[in-house]
Write a protein that holds these residues in place. Structure first.
Motif, PDB file in Angstrom:
ATOM      1  N   ALA A  59       0.853  -1.181   0.000  1.00 15.95           N
ATOM      2  CA  ALA A  59       0.000   0.000   0.000  1.00 15.95           C
ATOM      3  C   ALA A  59       0.895   1.239   0.000  1.00 15.95           C
ATOM      4  O   ALA A  59       1.941   1.255   0.649  1.00 15.95           O
ATOM      5  CB  ALA A  59      -0.902   0.000   1.232  1.00 15.95           C
ATOM      6  N   VAL A  60       0.459   2.262  -0.724  1.00 20.53           N
ATOM      7  CA  VAL A  60       1.204   3.519  -0.792  1.00 20.53           C
ATOM      8  C   VAL A  60       0.278   4.636  -0.322  1.00 20.53           C
ATOM      9  O   VAL A  60      -0.858   4.756  -0.787  1.00 20.53           O
ATOM     10  CB  VAL A  60       1.703   3.803  -2.226  1.00 20.53           C
ATOM     11  N   ALA A  61       0.784   5.429   0.620  1.00 20.94           N
ATOM     12  CA  ALA A  61       0.015   6.551   1.164  1.00 20.94           C
ATOM     13  C   ALA A  61       0.886   7.806   1.106  1.00 20.94           C
ATOM     14  O   ALA A  61       2.108   7.717   0.995  1.00 20.94           O
ATOM     15  CB  ALA A  61      -0.414   6.263   2.597  1.00 20.94           C
ATOM     16  N   ARG A  62       0.224   8.966   1.198  1.00 13.75           N
ATOM     17  CA  ARG A  62       0.958  10.226   1.102  1.00 13.75           C
ATOM     18  C   ARG A  62       0.338  11.276   2.020  1.00 13.75           C
ATOM     19  O   ARG A  62      -0.867  11.334   2.198  1.00 13.75           O
ATOM     20  CB  ARG A  62       0.929  10.735  -0.336  1.00 13.75           C
ATOM     21  N   GLN A  63       1.227  12.109   2.552  1.00 13.16           N
ATOM     22  CA  GLN A  63       0.823  13.294   3.294  1.00 13.16           C
ATOM     23  C   GLN A  63       1.794  14.407   2.914  1.00 13.16           C
ATOM     24  O   GLN A  63       3.009  14.282   3.112  1.00 13.16           O
ATOM     25  CB  GLN A  63       0.878  13.072   4.807  1.00 13.16           C
ATOM     26  N   ASP A  64       1.271  15.486   2.357  1.00 12.54           N
ATOM     27  CA  ASP A  64       2.087  16.649   1.998  1.00 12.54           C
ATOM     28  C   ASP A  64       3.368  16.269   1.262  1.00 12.54           C
ATOM     29  O   ASP A  64       4.453  16.737   1.594  1.00 12.54           O
ATOM     30  CB  ASP A  64       2.444  17.468   3.244  1.00 12.54           C
ATOM     31  N   GLY A  65       3.272  15.404   0.276  1.00 13.36           N
ATOM     32  CA  GLY A  65       4.437  15.023  -0.511  1.00 13.36           C
ATOM     33  C   GLY A  65       5.287  13.930   0.092  1.00 13.36           C
ATOM     34  O   GLY A  65       6.171  13.395  -0.559  1.00 13.36           O
ATOM     35  N   GLN A  66       5.052  13.559   1.341  1.00 13.85           N
ATOM     36  CA  GLN A  66       5.799  12.478   2.006  1.00 13.85           C
ATOM     37  C   GLN A  66       5.114  11.152   1.714  1.00 13.85           C
ATOM     38  O   GLN A  66       3.954  10.954   2.083  1.00 13.85           O
ATOM     39  CB  GLN A  66       5.856  12.716   3.514  1.00 13.85           C
ATOM     40  N   LEU A  67       5.811  10.253   1.029  1.00 15.77           N
ATOM     41  CA  LEU A  67       5.262   8.935   0.721  1.00 15.77           C
ATOM     42  C   LEU A  67       5.659   7.928   1.790  1.00 15.77           C
ATOM     43  O   LEU A  67       6.755   7.997   2.339  1.00 15.77           O
ATOM     44  CB  LEU A  67       5.787   8.447  -0.627  1.00 15.77           C
ATOM     45  N   VAL A  68       4.769   7.002   2.062  1.00 17.51           N
ATOM     46  CA  VAL A  68       5.056   5.868   2.928  1.00 17.51           C
ATOM     47  C   VAL A  68       4.497   4.627   2.257  1.00 17.51           C
ATOM     48  O   VAL A  68       3.558   4.705   1.458  1.00 17.51           O
ATOM     49  CB  VAL A  68       4.472   6.006   4.354  1.00 17.51           C
ATOM     50  N   THR A  69       5.079   3.481   2.567  1.00 16.35           N
ATOM     51  CA  THR A  69       4.541   2.217   2.079  1.00 16.35           C
ATOM     52  C   THR A  69       4.214   1.334   3.280  1.00 16.35           C
ATOM     53  O   THR A  69       4.799   1.470   4.351  1.00 16.35           O
ATOM     54  CB  THR A  69       5.536   1.481   1.158  1.00 16.35           C
TER      55      THR A  69
END
Length: 88
Positions: A59-69
């Motif tokens: 899964a890929v998520a984002r907050q203010d340009g910061q990506l996390v998997t």
């Protein structure tokens, strides 16, 4: 700009021209990924997509340009080596 569902993950061949909606991505998450994402959602992250290969869902998520998997086990990577192409 909205991120496309195409990433630089090696071995991920599930590429589409049309993008599933967020509900379709949500249903692809494992139970462990859902719990991990709940934590991220409280911090303001949004689920972008779920990339699936034969052996792994990421899964890929984002907050203010910061990506996390989030891997299938629910482990969150706050510094993934991931590049998204942007729709123009």
């Amino acid at each position: 700009m909205q991120a496309s569902a195409i990433s630089s993950f090696a071995g991920f061949d599930d590429r589409r021209i049309t993008q599933p909606n967020i509900n379709q991505h949500w249903h692809r998450l494992s139970t462990a990924q859902r719990f991990a994402f709940y934590t991220l959602a409280k911090l303001g992250y949004q689920l972008l997509f779920v990339r699936q290969s034969k052996n792994e869902k990421t899964a890929v998520a984002r907050q203010d340009g910061q990506l996390v998997t989030i891997d299938s086990e629910g482990d969150i990577d706050f510094n993934p080596s991931l590049v998204l192409r942007e729709n123009r």
